[in-house]
Design a protein around this motif. Structure first.
Motif, PDB file in Angstrom:
ATOM      1  N   PRO A   1       0.788  -1.235   0.000  1.00  0.00           N
ATOM      2  CA  PRO A   1       0.000   0.000   0.000  1.00  0.00           C
ATOM      3  C   PRO A   1       0.821   1.287   0.000  1.00  0.00           C
ATOM      4  CG  PRO A   1      -0.236  -1.166   2.086  1.00  0.00           C
ATOM      5  CD  PRO A   1       0.545  -2.055   1.174  1.00  0.00           C
ATOM      6  N   GLY A   2       2.032   1.263   0.527  1.00  0.00           N
ATOM      7  CA  GLY A   2       2.847   2.481   0.575  1.00  0.00           C
ATOM      8  C   GLY A   2       3.757   2.664  -0.617  1.00  0.00           C
ATOM      9  N   LEU A   3       3.632   1.805  -1.623  1.00  0.00           N
ATOM     10  CA  LEU A   3       4.533   1.850  -2.773  1.00  0.00           C
ATOM     11  C   LEU A   3       4.355   3.141  -3.564  1.00  0.00           C
ATOM     12  CD1 LEU A   3       6.594   0.132  -4.469  1.00  0.00           C
ATOM     13  CD2 LEU A   3       4.635  -0.391  -5.936  1.00  0.00           C
TER      14      LEU A   3
ATOM     15  N   GLU B   1      15.707   7.227  -9.145  1.00  0.00           N
ATOM     16  CA  GLU B   1      14.418   7.106  -8.461  1.00  0.00           C
ATOM     17  C   GLU B   1      14.620   6.844  -6.975  1.00  0.00           C
ATOM     18  OE1 GLU B   1      12.294   5.013 -12.337  1.00  0.00           O
ATOM     19  OE2 GLU B   1      12.169   4.011 -10.404  1.00  0.00           O
ATOM     20  N   ARG B   2      13.695   7.339  -6.206  1.00  0.00           N
ATOM     21  CA  ARG B   2      13.612   7.028  -4.777  1.00  0.00           C
ATOM     22  C   ARG B   2      12.306   6.259  -4.594  1.00  0.00           C
ATOM     23  NH1 ARG B   2      14.589  11.951  -2.596  1.00  0.00           N
ATOM     24  NH2 ARG B   2      16.799  11.460  -2.646  1.00  0.00           N
ATOM     25  N   ILE B   3      12.433   4.976  -4.222  1.00  0.00           N
ATOM     26  CA  ILE B   3      11.281   4.089  -4.103  1.00  0.00           C
ATOM     27  C   ILE B   3      10.894   3.975  -2.630  1.00  0.00           C
ATOM     28  CG2 ILE B   3      10.353   1.802  -4.629  1.00  0.00           C
ATOM     29  CD1 ILE B   3      11.330   3.328  -7.113  1.00  0.00           C
TER      30      ILE B   3
ATOM     31  N   ASP C   1      11.941  -0.438   5.120  1.00  0.00           N
ATOM     32  CA  ASP C   1      11.711   0.564   6.157  1.00  0.00           C
ATOM     33  C   ASP C   1      12.111   1.963   5.698  1.00  0.00           C
ATOM     34  OD1 ASP C   1      10.746  -1.371   7.898  1.00  0.00           O
ATOM     35  OD2 ASP C   1      12.717  -1.725   8.800  1.00  0.00           O
ATOM     36  N   ALA C   2      13.144   2.041   4.880  1.00  0.00           N
ATOM     37  CA  ALA C   2      13.631   3.328   4.375  1.00  0.00           C
ATOM     38  C   ALA C   2      13.501   3.347   2.855  1.00  0.00           C
ATOM     39  CB  ALA C   2      15.094   3.513   4.773  1.00  0.00           C
ATOM     40  N   PRO C   3      13.395   4.526   2.267  1.00  0.00           N
ATOM     41  CA  PRO C   3      13.339   4.601   0.804  1.00  0.00           C
ATOM     42  C   PRO C   3      14.587   3.979   0.181  1.00  0.00           C
ATOM     43  CG  PRO C   3      12.759   6.704   1.775  1.00  0.00           C
ATOM     44  CD  PRO C   3      13.272   5.846   2.893  1.00  0.00           C
ATOM     45  N   MET C   4      14.409   3.412  -0.997  1.00  0.00           N
ATOM     46  CA  MET C   4      15.486   2.758  -1.737  1.00  0.00           C
ATOM     47  C   MET C   4      15.872   3.650  -2.916  1.00  0.00           C
ATOM     48  SD  MET C   4      15.401  -1.109  -3.314  1.00  0.00           S
ATOM     49  CE  MET C   4      14.010  -0.819  -4.385  1.00  0.00           C
ATOM     50  N   GLU C   5      17.168   3.874  -3.088  1.00  0.00           N
ATOM     51  CA  GLU C   5      17.672   4.677  -4.202  1.00  0.00           C
ATOM     52  C   GLU C   5      18.096   3.753  -5.336  1.00  0.00           C
ATOM     53  OE1 GLU C   5      18.364   8.213  -4.194  1.00  0.00           O
ATOM     54  OE2 GLU C   5      17.374   8.405  -2.245  1.00  0.00           O
ATOM     55  N   VAL C   6      17.604   4.004  -6.541  1.00  0.00           N
ATOM     56  CA  VAL C   6      17.980   3.221  -7.708  1.00  0.00           C
ATOM     57  C   VAL C   6      18.150   4.132  -8.917  1.00  0.00           C
ATOM     58  CG1 VAL C   6      16.834   1.096  -6.945  1.00  0.00           C
ATOM     59  CG2 VAL C   6      15.589   2.713  -8.346  1.00  0.00           C
TER      60      VAL C   6
END
Length: 121
Positions: free
Chosen positions: A69-71, A89-91, A96-101
């Motif tokens: 739901p928080g995607l 992108e910041r996913i 728990d924390a945003p993922m940088e890709v």
């Protein structure tokens, strides 16, 4: 004056924007409509695609992403170079924390045909 090159870049950008909007809406049908049937996704540095074909790609997003739901993804930076769009992108919503890709989208025939993903870490 608009050139064919500018128009091609505009179409590539519009397609990547559409898939981002569908991703953030978690609308699988709309998201998949942006990708070719033979989509291949690489997670660099792997030598083979992590996902190959629209069926596998769709199953992954249905079962591993769009059920969260928080995607959401936000664009930190973007480069458009011909039929390639490269996003930083910041996913949110996966951990728990945003993922940088960094994600490089390659477009052909009006659809995304290849994706190369580079994750921090």
């Amino acid at each position: 004056m608009t050139t064919n090159h500018d128009a091609a870049e505009a179409r590539a950008l519009a397609l990547v924007e559409e898939q981002l909007a569908a991703y953030n809406a978690r609308d699988l049908a709309r998201f998949l409509a942006c990708y070719s049937d033979d989509i291949a996704v690489w997670r660099v540095p792997a030598a083979e695609p992590a996902l190959a074909g629209k069926a596998a790609f769709g199953a992954f997003y249905a079962n591993e992403r769009f059920n969260r739901p928080g995607l959401r993804a936000e664009i930190v930076n973007r480069i458009v170079l011909g039929q390639r769009v490269i996003d930083h992108e910041r996913i949110h919503g996966i951990g728990d924390a945003p993922m940088e890709v960094a994600v490089a989208y390659e477009i052909a025939g009006g659809l995304i045909v290849r994706v190369h993903s580079f994750a921090r870490g």
